[in-house]
Write a protein that holds these residues in place. Structure first.
Motif, PDB file in Angstrom:
ATOM      1  N   LYS A  59       0.844  -1.186   0.000  1.00  0.00           N
ATOM      2  CA  LYS A  59       0.000   0.000   0.000  1.00  0.00           C
ATOM      3  C   LYS A  59       0.881   1.239   0.000  1.00  0.00           C
ATOM      4  CE  LYS A  59      -2.688  -3.232   1.706  1.00  0.00           C
ATOM      5  NZ  LYS A  59      -2.186  -4.509   1.239  1.00  0.00           N
ATOM      6  N   THR A  60       0.621   2.157  -0.944  1.00  0.00           N
ATOM      7  CA  THR A  60       1.421   3.371  -1.030  1.00  0.00           C
ATOM      8  C   THR A  60       0.568   4.511  -1.568  1.00  0.00           C
ATOM      9  OG1 THR A  60       3.591   4.225  -1.683  1.00  0.00           O
ATOM     10  CG2 THR A  60       2.343   3.022  -3.374  1.00  0.00           C
ATOM     11  N   THR A  61       1.199   5.669  -1.736  1.00  0.00           N
ATOM     12  CA  THR A  61       0.526   6.837  -2.290  1.00  0.00           C
ATOM     13  C   THR A  61       1.082   7.134  -3.679  1.00  0.00           C
ATOM     14  OG1 THR A  61       2.152   8.355  -1.380  1.00  0.00           O
ATOM     15  CG2 THR A  61       0.231   7.855   0.004  1.00  0.00           C
ATOM     16  N   ASP A  62       0.346   7.958  -4.417  1.00  0.00           N
ATOM     17  CA  ASP A  62       0.836   8.366  -5.731  1.00  0.00           C
ATOM     18  C   ASP A  62       2.166   9.106  -5.618  1.00  0.00           C
ATOM     19  OD1 ASP A  62      -0.478  10.513  -4.488  1.00  0.00           O
ATOM     20  OD2 ASP A  62      -1.339  11.260  -6.344  1.00  0.00           O
ATOM     21  N   ALA A  63       2.366   9.834  -4.535  1.00  0.00           N
ATOM     22  CA  ALA A  63       3.616  10.572  -4.342  1.00  0.00           C
ATOM     23  C   ALA A  63       4.811   9.643  -4.147  1.00  0.00           C
ATOM     24  CB  ALA A  63       3.495  11.513  -3.140  1.00  0.00           C
ATOM     25  N   ARG A  64       4.597   8.497  -3.507  1.00  0.00           N
ATOM     26  CA  ARG A  64       5.698   7.574  -3.209  1.00  0.00           C
ATOM     27  C   ARG A  64       5.847   6.461  -4.246  1.00  0.00           C
ATOM     28  NH1 ARG A  64       9.598   9.075  -0.118  1.00  0.00           N
ATOM     29  NH2 ARG A  64       9.764   7.201   1.101  1.00  0.00           N
ATOM     30  N   LEU A  96      -7.014   4.677   4.813  1.00  0.00           N
ATOM     31  CA  LEU A  96      -6.410   5.514   3.773  1.00  0.00           C
ATOM     32  C   LEU A  96      -5.513   6.589   4.385  1.00  0.00           C
ATOM     33  CD1 LEU A  96      -9.469   5.867   1.378  1.00  0.00           C
ATOM     34  CD2 LEU A  96      -7.644   4.150   1.343  1.00  0.00           C
ATOM     35  N   ARG A  97      -5.953   7.162   5.497  1.00  0.00           N
ATOM     36  CA  ARG A  97      -5.150   8.162   6.204  1.00  0.00           C
ATOM     37  C   ARG A  97      -3.863   7.520   6.731  1.00  0.00           C
ATOM     38  NH1 ARG A  97      -8.925  10.249   8.921  1.00  0.00           N
ATOM     39  NH2 ARG A  97      -8.811   8.844  10.697  1.00  0.00           N
ATOM     40  N   TRP A  98      -3.966   6.301   7.237  1.00  0.00           N
ATOM     41  CA  TRP A  98      -2.791   5.573   7.734  1.00  0.00           C
ATOM     42  C   TRP A  98      -1.761   5.391   6.624  1.00  0.00           C
ATOM     43  CZ3 TRP A  98      -1.675   0.460   6.063  1.00  0.00           C
ATOM     44  CH2 TRP A  98      -0.584  -0.131   6.698  1.00  0.00           C
ATOM     45  N   VAL A  99      -2.198   5.022   5.430  1.00  0.00           N
ATOM     46  CA  VAL A  99      -1.261   4.859   4.315  1.00  0.00           C
ATOM     47  C   VAL A  99      -0.546   6.180   4.046  1.00  0.00           C
ATOM     48  CG1 VAL A  99      -0.997   4.339   1.856  1.00  0.00           C
ATOM     49  CG2 VAL A  99      -2.550   2.950   3.259  1.00  0.00           C
ATOM     50  N   GLU A 100      -1.295   7.260   4.016  1.00  0.00           N
ATOM     51  CA  GLU A 100      -0.683   8.578   3.793  1.00  0.00           C
ATOM     52  C   GLU A 100       0.336   8.907   4.886  1.00  0.00           C
ATOM     53  OE1 GLU A 100      -3.796  11.476   3.423  1.00  0.00           O
ATOM     54  OE2 GLU A 100      -4.444  10.679   1.487  1.00  0.00           O
ATOM     55  N   GLU A 101      -0.043   8.712   6.138  1.00  0.00           N
ATOM     56  CA  GLU A 101       0.840   9.058   7.256  1.00  0.00           C
ATOM     57  C   GLU A 101       2.093   8.197   7.301  1.00  0.00           C
ATOM     58  OE1 GLU A 101      -1.714   8.741  10.647  1.00  0.00           O
ATOM     59  OE2 GLU A 101      -2.765  10.627  10.188  1.00  0.00           O
ATOM     60  N   MET A 102       1.972   6.917   7.000  1.00  0.00           N
ATOM     61  CA  MET A 102       3.111   6.010   7.098  1.00  0.00           C
ATOM     62  C   MET A 102       4.089   6.132   5.937  1.00  0.00           C
ATOM     63  SD  MET A 102       2.890   4.578   9.974  1.00  0.00           S
ATOM     64  CE  MET A 102       2.090   6.061  10.596  1.00  0.00           C
ATOM     65  N   THR A 103       3.672   6.789   4.866  1.00  0.00           N
ATOM     66  CA  THR A 103       4.571   6.917   3.717  1.00  0.00           C
ATOM     67  C   THR A 103       5.171   8.308   3.586  1.00  0.00           C
ATOM     68  OG1 THR A 103       2.662   7.339   2.267  1.00  0.00           O
ATOM     69  CG2 THR A 103       3.488   5.054   2.397  1.00  0.00           C
ATOM     70  N   ILE A 104       5.044   9.098   4.628  1.00  0.00           N
ATOM     71  CA  ILE A 104       5.721  10.399   4.621  1.00  0.00           C
ATOM     72  C   ILE A 104       7.218  10.123   4.606  1.00  0.00           C
ATOM     73  CG2 ILE A 104       6.162  12.505   5.930  1.00  0.00           C
ATOM     74  CD1 ILE A 104       3.272  12.221   7.018  1.00  0.00           C
ATOM     75  N   SER A 105       7.931  10.705   3.658  1.00  0.00           N
ATOM     76  CA  SER A 105       9.323  10.332   3.427  1.00  0.00           C
ATOM     77  C   SER A 105      10.242  10.576   4.613  1.00  0.00           C
ATOM     78  CB  SER A 105       9.867  11.026   2.187  1.00  0.00           C
ATOM     79  OG  SER A 105       9.828  12.425   2.353  1.00  0.00           O
ATOM     80  N   ASN A 106       9.941  11.546   5.452  1.00  0.00           N
ATOM     81  CA  ASN A 106      10.840  11.793   6.589  1.00  0.00           C
ATOM     82  C   ASN A 106      10.381  11.088   7.863  1.00  0.00           C
ATOM     83  OD1 ASN A 106       8.634  13.327   7.217  1.00  0.00           O
ATOM     84  ND2 ASN A 106       9.732  15.239   7.530  1.00  0.00           N
ATOM     85  N   GLY A 107       9.344  10.247   7.737  1.00  0.00           N
ATOM     86  CA  GLY A 107       8.875   9.488   8.890  1.00  0.00           C
ATOM     87  C   GLY A 107       8.041  10.317   9.832  1.00  0.00           C
ATOM     88  N   ILE A 108       7.590   9.682  10.882  1.00  0.00           N
ATOM     89  CA  ILE A 108       6.731  10.350  11.876  1.00  0.00           C
ATOM     90  C   ILE A 108       7.451  10.381  13.202  1.00  0.00           C
ATOM     91  CG2 ILE A 108       4.558  10.152  13.128  1.00  0.00           C
ATOM     92  CD1 ILE A 108       3.323   9.050  10.629  1.00  0.00           C
TER      93      ILE A 108
END
Length: 108
Positions: A59-64, A96-108
Motif C-alpha cells: 500500500k502506497t501513495t501516488d507521491a511515493r 487511507l489516512r494511515w497509508v498517507e501518514e506512514m509513507t511520509i518520506s521523513n517518517g513520523i
C-alpha cells in the motif's frame, strides 16, 4: 492524494518478505502482505508455463509510487518482474489516512 495497491510476485517466500521489509522500512509503502504460494500460468520468452510464486501486495501513495517502483525493480530477483499499481477508489477513511501518514518520506 491517491492511494495505490501495488502487486508483484517472487519465486520464494523469503524474497517476497525481503522486498516487503525493505519497502516498508524505507516508508515507500505503509504495509505489505505476502500471499502464497500461488500458481501462475503464463507466457514467458515465447513458451507457455506454469509455476509457483509468492504474491506481494503493498500500500502506497501516488507521491511515493515512483520511488517504490524503482526500489522494487532494483531489488527484485527477476530481470523483468510483473509490477502493477491499482488506484484504490474507495476505502475506510482511517486506513487511507494511515497509508498517507506512514509513507511520509521523513517518517513520523
Amino acid at each position: 492524494m491517491a492511494i495505490y495497491q501495488v502487486s508483484t510476485a517472487t519465486p520464494t517466500r523469503e524474497q517476497a518478505i525481503a522486498l516487503a521489509q525493505s519497502a516498508v522500512r524505507a516508508r515507500l509503502a505503509a504495509g505489505a502482505q505476502v500471499i502464497g504460494p500461488v500458481t501462475s500460468v503464463f507466457w514467458h520468452d515465447g513458451e507457455f508455463g506454469e509455476g509457483e510464486e509468492w504474491q506481494l501486495l503493498l500500500k502506497t501513495t501516488d507521491a511515493r509510487y515512483p520511488e517504490l517502483e524503482q526500489h522494487l525493480l532494483a531489488a527484485h530477483p527477476w530481470q523483468n518482474p510483473e509490477l502493477a499499481a491499482v488506484r484504490v477508489v474507495a476505502g475506510a477513511e482511517g486506513c487511507l489516512r494511515w497509508v498517507e501518514e506512514m509513507t511520509i518520506s521523513n517518517g513520523i
